[in-house]
Design a protein around this motif. Structure first.
Motif, short mmCIF file in Angstrom:
data_model
loop_
_atom_site.label_atom_id
_atom_site.label_comp_id
_atom_site.label_asym_id
_atom_site.label_seq_id
_atom_site.Cartn_x
_atom_site.Cartn_y
_atom_site.Cartn_z
N THR A 285 66.81 49.63 25.26
CA THR A 285 67.95 49.38 25.47
C THR A 285 68.57 48.96 24.07
OG1 THR A 285 67.82 47.13 26.29
CG2 THR A 285 67.99 48.99 28.00
N GLY A 286 70.04 49.01 24.12
CA GLY A 286 70.73 48.49 22.97
C GLY A 286 72.04 48.85 22.68
N SER A 287 72.48 48.72 21.56
CA SER A 287 74.10 49.20 21.01
C SER A 287 73.97 49.53 19.63
CB SER A 287 74.88 47.88 21.32
OG SER A 287 76.03 48.17 20.98
N LEU A 288 74.69 50.36 19.51
CA LEU A 288 75.14 50.82 17.96
C LEU A 288 76.73 50.65 17.62
CD1 LEU A 288 74.60 52.39 15.45
CD2 LEU A 288 75.10 54.66 16.95
N HIS B 290 71.32 52.14 27.66
CA HIS B 290 69.98 52.89 26.65
C HIS B 290 70.82 52.84 25.33
CE1 HIS B 290 67.51 52.96 29.96
NE2 HIS B 290 68.03 53.55 30.73
N MET B 291 71.97 52.97 25.32
CA MET B 291 72.63 53.08 24.01
C MET B 291 74.22 52.70 24.07
SD MET B 291 72.44 52.38 20.86
CE MET B 291 70.59 52.12 20.88
N ALA B 292 74.58 51.63 24.16
CA ALA B 292 76.06 51.42 24.04
C ALA B 292 76.63 51.84 22.70
CB ALA B 292 76.45 49.93 24.43
N CYS B 293 77.72 52.22 22.30
CA CYS B 293 78.26 52.55 21.40
C CYS B 293 79.88 52.20 20.91
CB CYS B 293 78.26 54.08 21.07
SG CYS B 293 78.76 54.83 19.75
N ASN C 295 74.71 35.62 10.04
CA ASN C 295 74.08 34.88 11.42
C ASN C 295 73.79 36.13 12.56
OD1 ASN C 295 73.87 33.57 13.80
ND2 ASN C 295 75.15 31.84 13.04
N VAL C 296 72.62 36.18 12.81
CA VAL C 296 72.15 37.29 13.67
C VAL C 296 72.44 37.33 14.98
CG1 VAL C 296 70.15 38.54 14.78
CG2 VAL C 296 70.17 38.18 12.10
N ARG C 297 72.26 35.75 15.45
CA ARG C 297 72.64 35.26 16.79
C ARG C 297 74.20 35.59 17.26
NH1 ARG C 297 71.51 29.52 18.09
NH2 ARG C 297 69.46 30.26 17.07
N GLU C 298 75.02 35.00 16.05
CA GLU C 298 76.66 35.15 16.46
C GLU C 298 76.70 36.84 16.29
OE1 GLU C 298 78.64 32.92 17.26
OE2 GLU C 298 76.93 31.72 17.47
N ALA C 299 76.03 37.36 15.54
CA ALA C 299 76.36 39.18 15.28
C ALA C 299 76.18 39.36 16.75
CB ALA C 299 75.89 39.58 14.42
N LEU C 300 75.04 39.32 17.36
CA LEU C 300 74.67 39.86 18.54
C LEU C 300 75.47 39.53 19.71
CD1 LEU C 300 70.84 39.31 18.28
CD2 LEU C 300 72.06 41.58 18.26
N THR C 301 76.12 38.23 19.54
CA THR C 301 77.07 37.84 20.76
C THR C 301 78.27 38.69 20.55
OG1 THR C 301 76.14 35.73 20.73
CG2 THR C 301 78.20 35.86 21.51
N MET D 204 78.76 41.57 19.31
CA MET D 204 78.68 43.00 19.61
C MET D 204 78.43 42.86 21.23
SD MET D 204 75.60 44.50 17.27
CE MET D 204 75.61 46.37 17.71
N LEU D 205 77.89 42.24 21.80
CA LEU D 205 77.68 42.20 23.44
C LEU D 205 79.11 42.08 24.04
CD1 LEU D 205 75.94 42.31 26.07
CD2 LEU D 205 75.67 39.93 25.66
N ARG D 206 79.80 40.86 23.44
CA ARG D 206 81.19 40.65 23.97
C ARG D 206 82.21 42.02 23.55
NH1 ARG D 206 82.19 36.29 21.23
NH2 ARG D 206 83.07 37.24 19.30
N LEU D 207 82.09 42.77 22.60
CA LEU D 207 82.81 43.99 22.41
C LEU D 207 82.22 45.00 23.25
CD1 LEU D 207 84.89 44.97 20.66
CD2 LEU D 207 83.46 45.76 18.83
N VAL D 208 81.32 45.30 23.48
CA VAL D 208 80.74 46.37 24.37
C VAL D 208 81.25 46.08 25.81
CG1 VAL D 208 78.52 47.24 25.51
CG2 VAL D 208 78.52 47.11 22.86
N ASP D 209 81.07 44.71 26.20
CA ASP D 209 81.54 44.27 27.42
C ASP D 209 82.95 44.55 27.69
OD1 ASP D 209 78.93 43.43 28.58
OD2 ASP D 209 79.43 41.27 28.17
N GLU D 210 83.91 44.30 26.59
CA GLU D 210 85.30 44.70 26.56
C GLU D 210 85.46 45.99 26.87
OE1 GLU D 210 86.97 42.66 23.12
OE2 GLU D 210 86.45 40.63 23.97
#
Length: 145
Positions: free
Chosen positions: A41-44, A95-98, A123-129, A131-137
């Motif tokens: 799973t993941g995001s691009l 499986h691949m958010a974009c 800051n990887v943790r903040e970058a991941l957060t 990304m997740l926020r943007l994908v969720d939105e």
């Protein structure tokens, strides 16, 4: 099962910059199909000629996937930012958010995309957060449409 998370950045080749958003969409679509088969799973994110990607899964398929990406002629300046064992997936439903900077509906989120690009180097943790926020939105917006 030991869950791993891999986070990398790269740049699109100079010859492909103009077609970058189209290429990023194709990569995400093909990746989603392939990742579903091997439990990844993941995001691009594609931002101003840069790929920023997080991949999650078991070590063997994850490493095979990253090796394939490293050998993909569409990438240059590949940088592995983070690779670690994690307790849970951040992107379990994709499986691949974009997220692509040229996508419709992202006009108000250009700052978020730029923030992700900057945070990926700081800051990887903040970058991941972010990304997740943007994908969720983006997901919530698509469901509302």
């Amino acid at each position: 099962m030991t869950l791993q998370r891999l986070f990398y950045t790269s740049r699109i080749t100079d010859d492909d910059v103009v077609r970058g958003p189209t290429i990023a969409r194709r990569i995400a679509e093909a990746s989603a199909r392939r990742n579903a088969e091997c439990g990844i799973t993941g995001s691009l994110a594609y931002i101003d000629g840069h790929f920023i990607q997080v991949l999650e899964g078991e070590m063997h398929p994850l490493e095979e996937t990253f090796e394939r990406i490293c050998n993909d002629f569409r990438h240059r300046e590949m940088k592995l930012i983070d690779y670690q064992t994690v307790p849970a997936r951040l992107f379990p439903h994709w499986h691949m958010a974009c997220v692509i900077d040229a996508d419709e509906g992202l006009e108000g989120r250009a700052g978020s995309l730029s923030e992700i690009r900057l945070l990926s180097t700081l800051n990887v943790r903040e970058a991941l957060t972010a990304m997740l926020r943007l994908v969720d939105e983006a997901d919530a917006q698509a469901l509302a449409a």
